[in-house]
Design a protein around this motif. Structure first.
Motif, mmCIF file in Angstrom:
data_model
loop_
_atom_site.group_PDB
_atom_site.id
_atom_site.type_symbol
_atom_site.label_atom_id
_atom_site.label_comp_id
_atom_site.label_asym_id
_atom_site.label_seq_id
_atom_site.Cartn_x
_atom_site.Cartn_y
_atom_site.Cartn_z
ATOM 1 N N THR A 1 0.863 -1.175 0.000
ATOM 2 C CA THR A 1 0.000 0.000 0.000
ATOM 3 C C THR A 1 0.902 1.228 0.000
ATOM 4 O O THR A 1 1.474 1.576 1.031
ATOM 5 C CB THR A 1 -0.924 0.019 1.234
ATOM 6 N N PRO A 2 1.039 1.889 -1.153
ATOM 7 C CA PRO A 2 1.851 3.106 -1.202
ATOM 8 C C PRO A 2 1.090 4.291 -0.623
ATOM 9 O O PRO A 2 -0.123 4.229 -0.429
ATOM 10 C CB PRO A 2 2.127 3.294 -2.695
ATOM 11 N N ARG A 3 1.811 5.364 -0.349
ATOM 12 C CA ARG A 3 1.232 6.605 0.198
ATOM 13 C C ARG A 3 0.488 6.370 1.511
ATOM 14 O O ARG A 3 -0.512 7.019 1.804
ATOM 15 C CB ARG A 3 0.300 7.265 -0.806
ATOM 16 N N SER A 4 0.991 5.477 2.314
ATOM 17 C CA SER A 4 0.403 5.221 3.628
ATOM 18 C C SER A 4 0.883 6.284 4.614
ATOM 19 O O SER A 4 1.934 6.887 4.439
ATOM 20 C CB SER A 4 0.841 3.839 4.120
ATOM 21 N N SER A 5 0.107 6.504 5.651
ATOM 22 C CA SER A 5 0.488 7.520 6.640
ATOM 23 C C SER A 5 1.667 7.065 7.500
ATOM 24 O O SER A 5 2.381 7.893 8.053
ATOM 25 C CB SER A 5 -0.703 7.876 7.517
ATOM 26 N N ARG A 6 1.863 5.749 7.632
ATOM 27 C CA ARG A 6 3.022 5.252 8.377
ATOM 28 C C ARG A 6 3.522 3.963 7.743
ATOM 29 O O ARG A 6 2.753 3.221 7.126
ATOM 30 C CB ARG A 6 2.695 5.044 9.844
ATOM 31 N N GLU A 7 4.798 3.716 7.912
ATOM 32 C CA GLU A 7 5.399 2.532 7.315
ATOM 33 C C GLU A 7 5.319 1.362 8.274
ATOM 34 O O GLU A 7 5.618 1.497 9.467
ATOM 35 C CB GLU A 7 6.845 2.821 6.919
ATOM 36 N N ARG A 8 4.924 0.194 7.720
ATOM 37 C CA ARG A 8 4.716 -0.957 8.577
ATOM 38 C C ARG A 8 4.699 -2.237 7.746
ATOM 39 O O ARG A 8 4.203 -2.244 6.624
ATOM 40 C CB ARG A 8 3.383 -0.799 9.297
ATOM 41 N N LEU A 9 5.215 -3.294 8.304
ATOM 42 C CA LEU A 9 5.139 -4.629 7.718
ATOM 43 C C LEU A 9 4.383 -5.490 8.713
ATOM 44 O O LEU A 9 4.808 -5.635 9.858
ATOM 45 C CB LEU A 9 6.543 -5.190 7.462
ATOM 46 N N ALA B 1 2.504 -4.627 3.381
ATOM 47 C CA ALA B 1 3.597 -3.658 3.488
ATOM 48 C C ALA B 1 3.016 -2.279 3.200
ATOM 49 O O ALA B 1 2.522 -2.025 2.106
ATOM 50 C CB ALA B 1 4.701 -3.987 2.501
ATOM 51 N N ARG B 2 3.072 -1.405 4.182
ATOM 52 C CA ARG B 2 2.577 -0.042 4.010
ATOM 53 C C ARG B 2 3.783 0.895 3.990
ATOM 54 O O ARG B 2 4.581 0.880 4.926
ATOM 55 C CB ARG B 2 1.623 0.318 5.138
ATOM 56 N N VAL B 3 3.888 1.676 2.922
ATOM 57 C CA VAL B 3 5.022 2.589 2.774
ATOM 58 C C VAL B 3 4.529 3.996 2.460
ATOM 59 O O VAL B 3 3.468 4.181 1.868
ATOM 60 C CB VAL B 3 6.003 2.111 1.675
ATOM 61 N N ASN B 4 5.304 4.983 2.867
ATOM 62 C CA ASN B 4 4.951 6.389 2.637
ATOM 63 C C ASN B 4 5.126 6.811 1.188
ATOM 64 O O ASN B 4 4.451 7.708 0.712
ATOM 65 C CB ASN B 4 5.818 7.314 3.499
ATOM 66 N N ALA B 5 6.048 6.199 0.493
ATOM 67 C CA ALA B 5 6.426 6.626 -0.857
ATOM 68 C C ALA B 5 5.299 6.406 -1.865
ATOM 69 O O ALA B 5 4.537 5.440 -1.752
ATOM 70 C CB ALA B 5 7.661 5.868 -1.308
ATOM 71 N N PRO B 6 5.218 7.278 -2.862
ATOM 72 C CA PRO B 6 4.231 7.090 -3.929
ATOM 73 C C PRO B 6 4.728 6.047 -4.935
ATOM 74 O O PRO B 6 5.935 5.808 -5.037
ATOM 75 C CB PRO B 6 4.150 8.473 -4.584
ATOM 76 N N PRO B 7 3.828 5.450 -5.695
ATOM 77 C CA PRO B 7 4.239 4.447 -6.686
ATOM 78 C C PRO B 7 4.729 5.097 -7.978
ATOM 79 O O PRO B 7 4.188 4.868 -9.059
ATOM 80 C CB PRO B 7 2.961 3.646 -6.898
ATOM 81 N N VAL B 8 5.732 5.935 -7.872
ATOM 82 C CA VAL B 8 6.253 6.685 -9.017
ATOM 83 C C VAL B 8 7.768 6.494 -9.101
ATOM 84 O O VAL B 8 8.470 6.628 -8.087
ATOM 85 C CB VAL B 8 5.922 8.194 -8.867
ATOM 86 N N ASP B 9 8.252 6.177 -10.284
ATOM 87 C CA ASP B 9 9.694 6.057 -10.543
ATOM 88 C C ASP B 9 10.413 5.105 -9.590
ATOM 89 O O ASP B 9 11.555 5.352 -9.198
ATOM 90 C CB ASP B 9 10.370 7.431 -10.489
ATOM 91 N N VAL C 1 9.850 -0.299 -0.057
ATOM 92 C CA VAL C 1 9.548 -1.679 0.345
ATOM 93 C C VAL C 1 10.842 -2.407 0.701
ATOM 94 O O VAL C 1 10.918 -3.089 1.724
ATOM 95 C CB VAL C 1 8.781 -2.426 -0.763
ATOM 96 N N ILE C 2 11.863 -2.254 -0.127
ATOM 97 C CA ILE C 2 13.154 -2.899 0.144
ATOM 98 C C ILE C 2 13.721 -2.407 1.472
ATOM 99 O O ILE C 2 14.181 -3.203 2.289
ATOM 100 C CB ILE C 2 14.125 -2.651 -1.025
ATOM 101 N N ALA C 3 13.667 -1.112 1.708
ATOM 102 C CA ALA C 3 14.180 -0.551 2.960
ATOM 103 C C ALA C 3 13.380 -1.058 4.162
ATOM 104 O O ALA C 3 13.955 -1.394 5.200
ATOM 105 C CB ALA C 3 14.155 0.968 2.908
ATOM 106 N N LEU C 4 12.059 -1.130 4.020
ATOM 107 C CA LEU C 4 11.198 -1.587 5.119
ATOM 108 C C LEU C 4 11.456 -3.051 5.451
ATOM 109 O O LEU C 4 11.595 -3.420 6.624
ATOM 110 C CB LEU C 4 9.726 -1.380 4.753
ATOM 111 N N VAL C 5 11.539 -3.891 4.434
ATOM 112 C CA VAL C 5 11.793 -5.317 4.670
ATOM 113 C C VAL C 5 13.183 -5.508 5.286
ATOM 114 O O VAL C 5 13.340 -6.271 6.250
ATOM 115 C CB VAL C 5 11.643 -6.123 3.361
#
Length: 95
Positions: free
Chosen positions: A13-21, A31-39, A46-50
């Motif tokens: 889930t991109p553009r989440s308010s907080r990062e979490r696995l 996997a919730r990440v703050n980053a948008p699904p762009v570029d 996701v790689i950094a979170l995992v």
């Protein structure tokens, strides 16, 4: 599980308010990440979170499939005997 690490199935889930696995649906992780699904920003997040969740360097995490999809298969390189308990703890107890 492979000899050189473990493979995880993620629903991102991109553009989440907080990062979490955490535990997801149907045997996958959410996997919730703050980053948008762009570029590739969400993939990098996701790689950094995992990597952070499993205590491995980012170079040990590889996206096997799903580069442009929300559903991804990710390989975490390392000792599978050490990584499996971390995955089980993140996923939570079985119902």
């Amino acid at each position: 599980m492979r000899d050189d690490g473990i493979v995880l199935t993620l629903r991102v889930t991109p553009r989440s308010s907080r990062e979490r696995l955490a535990k997801g649906r149907e045997g996958s992780f959410a996997a919730r990440v703050n980053a948008p699904p762009v570029d590739g920003a969400a993939n990098a997040a996701v790689i950094a979170l995992v990597a952070k969740s499993f205590g491995v360097p980012k170079r040990a995490v590889t996206i096997l499939s799903g580069e442009t999809s929300r559903d991804k298969r990710v390989h975490v390189a390392g000792d599978p005997q050490a990584l499996a308990p971390i995955a089980a703890a993140l996923y939570g107890p079985a119902p």
